[in-house]
Design a protein around this motif. Structure first.
Motif: not given
Length: 264
Positions: A6-10, A33-37, A51-54, A59-60
């Motif tokens: 995930t990027s800040k976008g700048d 992007e759907d099931q990353p380790d 990224a956390f909320h996405r 989380l496990d």
């Protein structure tokens, strides 16, 4: 191993994101992007919060690592000039998992059994949309105080250096499973009284906020702002879930505090 970025976008963050993706795929790692380790956050603490909320439902299964492209962040321990080192570490080196506590906030509503559950990495706040916030505060099922003021902030240990610190709350090491309640401009006089100090609650203690007046509330969950109507109660406690960070080298919490608030 599967990864996402995930990027800040700048422009700077996007360039680094593309470089890292190319390097990691050259090492035969799969971009997913759907099931990353592993989720790599490129930007600042706000980017990692996003990224956390996405990925809060994974989380496990998902660990996070941060690259900061601006000022030193509490969640980002790699710099842009260390991209190659991080790529090699991700591709070749077993990493340590470090877990931090999260805040669970449950909002229950009038006229029915529905409720909404939220997880926060930094903090949740409660404010009245209009006028003074008036809330009965319960701790472990017992009335503690009636709060009157601008609002309340409930922070995690890792979030204790953010809004909580600005409100005069304590900085808490994230190895401690606790949440902290701090006041926003409480009203204290001969008629109305609150404890006036931050409260640190352990994992087995739950706090409940019950509105005294039938008003609407503004509730924040990290960077998200939600308007809540017909609120019956707001319950906060240490969540069962934790966020997992991938550590490839030491990243001492107190050094982060020193570098952010003391060092020149």
């Amino acid at each position: 191993m599967k990864f996402a970025i995930t990027s800040k976008g700048d422009a700077k963050s996007n360039t680094l994101m593309q470089r890292m993706r190319t390097y990691l795929q050259d090492f035969q790692l799969d971009y997913d992007e759907d099931q990353p380790d592993i989720v790599i956050s490129v930007g600042g603490d706000g980017t990692l919060l996003y990224a956390f909320h996405r990925y809060k439902n994974r989380l496990d299964k998902t660990a996070f690592v941060g690259v900061h492209t601006g000022h030193l962040g509490f969640y980002a321990d790699w710099t842009p000039d260390e991209i190659e080192k991080l790529v090699i570490a991700l591709a070749k080196t077993p990493f340590q998992i470090v877990e931090y506590p999260l805040l669970e906030t449950i909002v229950r509503y009038q006229h029915g059994g529905r409720e909404a559950r939220f997880l926060a990495l930094n903090e949740s706040t409660v404010k009245s949309v209009e006028g003074t916030l008036v809330m009965d505060v319960e701790i472990r099922g017992q009335h503690f105080e009636t709060f009157r003021g601008d609002g309340l902030c409930i922070a995690t240990p890792s979030g204790s250096t953010a809004y909580n610190k600005a409100l005069g709350g304590a900085i808490v090491h994230p190895s401690i499973d606790a949440i902290q309640i701090t006041e926003l401009a409480s009203i204290n006089n001969r008629v109305f009284r609150t404890v006036g100090s931050p409260l640190l609650l352990p994992a087995h203690h739950t706090c409940m906020f019950r509105p005294v007046n039938a008003v609407n509330f503004q509730i924040t969950i990290d960077h998200l702002t939600l308007l809540q109507e017909d609120v019956k109660s707001i319950q906060c406690r240490v969540a069962d879930e934790k966020i997992r960070f991938a550590r490839f080298r030491p990243f001492p919490f107190w050094k982060r505090v020193h570098d952010s608030f003391i060092a020149n």
